[in-house]
Scaffold this motif. Structure first.
Motif, short mmCIF file in Angstrom:
data_model
loop_
_atom_site.label_atom_id
_atom_site.label_comp_id
_atom_site.label_asym_id
_atom_site.label_seq_id
_atom_site.Cartn_x
_atom_site.Cartn_y
_atom_site.Cartn_z
N THR A 140 0.85 -1.18 0.00
CA THR A 140 0.00 0.00 0.00
C THR A 140 0.89 1.24 0.00
O THR A 140 2.11 1.15 0.20
N GLY A 141 0.30 2.41 -0.25
CA GLY A 141 1.07 3.65 -0.21
C GLY A 141 0.56 4.67 -1.20
O GLY A 141 -0.61 4.68 -1.57
N VAL A 142 1.48 5.52 -1.66
CA VAL A 142 1.11 6.62 -2.54
C VAL A 142 2.27 6.95 -3.47
O VAL A 142 3.44 6.75 -3.13
N SER A 143 1.93 7.44 -4.65
CA SER A 143 2.92 7.98 -5.59
C SER A 143 2.74 9.49 -5.62
O SER A 143 1.61 9.98 -5.70
N GLU A 144 3.84 10.24 -5.56
CA GLU A 144 3.77 11.70 -5.59
C GLU A 144 4.60 12.23 -6.74
O GLU A 144 5.76 11.84 -6.91
N GLY A 145 4.00 13.12 -7.53
CA GLY A 145 4.69 13.73 -8.66
C GLY A 145 4.21 15.14 -8.88
O GLY A 145 3.57 15.74 -8.01
N ALA A 146 4.47 15.67 -10.07
CA ALA A 146 4.11 17.06 -10.37
C ALA A 146 2.61 17.30 -10.31
O ALA A 146 2.16 18.41 -10.04
N GLN A 147 1.81 16.26 -10.56
CA GLN A 147 0.36 16.42 -10.57
C GLN A 147 -0.28 16.13 -9.22
O GLN A 147 -1.49 16.10 -9.10
N GLY A 148 0.55 15.91 -8.18
CA GLY A 148 0.01 15.62 -6.86
C GLY A 148 0.01 14.14 -6.56
O GLY A 148 0.52 13.32 -7.34
N PRO A 149 -0.55 13.73 -5.41
CA PRO A 149 -0.51 12.33 -4.99
C PRO A 149 -1.49 11.44 -5.74
O PRO A 149 -2.56 11.88 -6.14
N ALA A 150 -1.10 10.18 -5.93
CA ALA A 150 -1.97 9.17 -6.52
C ALA A 150 -1.87 7.92 -5.64
O ALA A 150 -0.77 7.39 -5.45
N PRO A 151 -2.98 7.45 -5.08
CA PRO A 151 -2.93 6.29 -4.19
C PRO A 151 -2.60 5.00 -4.93
O PRO A 151 -2.96 4.82 -6.10
N ILE A 152 -1.91 4.13 -4.24
CA ILE A 152 -1.57 2.82 -4.78
C ILE A 152 -2.68 1.84 -4.44
O ILE A 152 -3.17 1.80 -3.30
N SER A 153 -3.10 1.05 -5.42
CA SER A 153 -4.08 0.00 -5.19
C SER A 153 -3.58 -1.29 -5.85
O SER A 153 -2.66 -1.26 -6.68
N GLU A 154 -4.20 -2.40 -5.48
CA GLU A 154 -3.86 -3.70 -6.05
C GLU A 154 -2.36 -3.98 -5.96
O GLU A 154 -1.77 -4.55 -6.87
N GLY A 155 -1.74 -3.54 -4.86
CA GLY A 155 -0.30 -3.70 -4.71
C GLY A 155 0.09 -5.05 -4.15
O GLY A 155 -0.55 -5.56 -3.22
N SER A 156 1.15 -5.63 -4.69
CA SER A 156 1.64 -6.92 -4.20
C SER A 156 3.15 -7.03 -4.40
O SER A 156 3.72 -6.34 -5.26
N PHE A 157 3.76 -7.88 -3.60
CA PHE A 157 5.20 -8.15 -3.74
C PHE A 157 5.45 -9.62 -3.45
O PHE A 157 5.09 -10.13 -2.39
N SER A 158 6.05 -10.30 -4.44
CA SER A 158 6.31 -11.73 -4.29
C SER A 158 7.47 -12.13 -5.19
O SER A 158 7.53 -11.70 -6.36
N ALA A 159 8.40 -12.91 -4.65
CA ALA A 159 9.54 -13.42 -5.41
C ALA A 159 10.29 -12.30 -6.12
O ALA A 159 10.73 -12.45 -7.26
N GLY A 160 10.42 -11.14 -5.44
CA GLY A 160 11.17 -10.03 -6.00
C GLY A 160 10.41 -9.16 -6.98
O GLY A 160 10.94 -8.16 -7.46
N LYS A 161 9.13 -9.50 -7.26
CA LYS A 161 8.34 -8.73 -8.22
C LYS A 161 7.36 -7.81 -7.51
O LYS A 161 6.55 -8.26 -6.69
N LEU A 162 7.43 -6.52 -7.84
CA LEU A 162 6.52 -5.51 -7.30
C LEU A 162 5.47 -5.17 -8.35
O LEU A 162 5.81 -4.89 -9.51
N SER A 163 4.20 -5.20 -7.95
CA SER A 163 3.11 -4.87 -8.87
C SER A 163 2.12 -3.96 -8.15
O SER A 163 1.82 -4.18 -6.97
N PHE A 164 1.61 -2.96 -8.84
CA PHE A 164 0.59 -2.10 -8.26
C PHE A 164 -0.08 -1.29 -9.36
O PHE A 164 0.35 -1.27 -10.52
N SER A 165 -1.16 -0.60 -8.97
CA SER A 165 -1.91 0.24 -9.90
C SER A 165 -2.04 1.63 -9.30
O SER A 165 -2.16 1.79 -8.08
#
Length: 256
Positions: free
Chosen positions: A193-218
């Motif tokens: 879980t968490g957030v991405s922050e850039g020039a356009q402001g924050p965007a929440p992370i959803s559908e996040g997972s981490f397994s066997a070294g692979k990070l995936s999120f939306s």
């Protein structure tokens, strides 16, 4: 991966440049009509370059008008872009700018204290809206008439043996221009879980997972789902993004 890339803005554009966006611009006015010496264009402007892909890109533009020939610079969240050439005649502004080696163009009209028109960079573009900056203004507006940008989200504390939790400085490839953003993420079991922050402001992370070294999120960016995947190794991550099925590209990051 294919590059119909995420711009900024200027980024992309420079936009884009994504624009990028990002690869965009801000302007001031001069009438330059016969018999008139008053320069009403030169000065500082603030506003936004609009992009259907990444939303509004905040800009600050300083323009110098020398008898109809324009020079100056454009300040964007991705850094400055020099105005390499330009003309002003009968209220019409035409400018070219250098965004990290990519040439962008602006075509606009001056109306009172406002400049409106369009920008193009690296195959992307959109509307441009600028307004003469108030005396003493220094920071680009986040958007026309928008509320103040919310305070940054604190990064989760890193946990021993957890390679994910914490703050990551990242960059997406937007048509050859780097679009920076920050990930602040937390790992709980295999869930991210968490957030991405850039020039356009924050965007929440959803559908996040981490397994066997692979990070995936939306990420939800202006109503568009951006799918991101990457492999994590020794404090670094590298992978791919898919911007709502409209474009794809590469991204990478490093843990702070």
């Amino acid at each position: 991966m294919q590059s119909r890339k995420l711009t900024t803005p200027l980024l992309v554009a420079v936009l884009l440049a994504f624009s990028a966006v990002a690869s965009a611009a801000s302007f001031n006015k001069s009438t330059n009509q016969p018999g008139q010496n008053k320069d009403t264009l030169s000065g500082k402007y603030e506003g936004v370059a609009k992009s259907d892909q990444i939303g509004d890109i905040p800009l600050t533009v300083e323009i110098k008008n020398d008898n109809g020939k324009l020079t100056g610079k454009i300040e964007t969240p991705q850094g400055p872009a020099a105005i390499t050439s330009g003309t002003f005649d009968a209220g019409k502004i035409v400018m070219k700018f250098d965004a990290g080696g990519n040439e962008g163009t602006v075509t606009a009209m001056l109306e009172g204290e406002k400049i409106s028109g369009k920008w193009e960079l690296a195959g992307q573009g959109g509307a441009l809206e600028l307004k003469r900056a108030a005396i003493g203004a220094s920071a680009p507006a986040s958007s026309v008439g928008a509320a103040a940008k919310p305070a940054a989200t604190p990064a989760p504390a890193a946990v021993a043996g957890d390679p994910i939790t914490g703050e990551w400085e990242c960059s997406a490839d937007a048509g050859g221009s780097a679009v920076p953003f920050t990930l602040k993420i937390k790992l709980d079991g295999g869930k991210v879980t968490g957030v991405s922050e850039g020039a356009q402001g924050p965007a929440p992370i959803s559908e996040g997972s981490f397994s066997a070294g692979k990070l995936s999120f939306s990420l939800d960016v202006g109503g568009t789902a951006v799918k991101m995947t990457g492999m994590v190794k020794e404090g670094k991550v590298a992978g791919d993004f898919d911007f709502g099925g409209q474009m794809t590209g590469k991204w990478e990051g490093k843990k702070k």
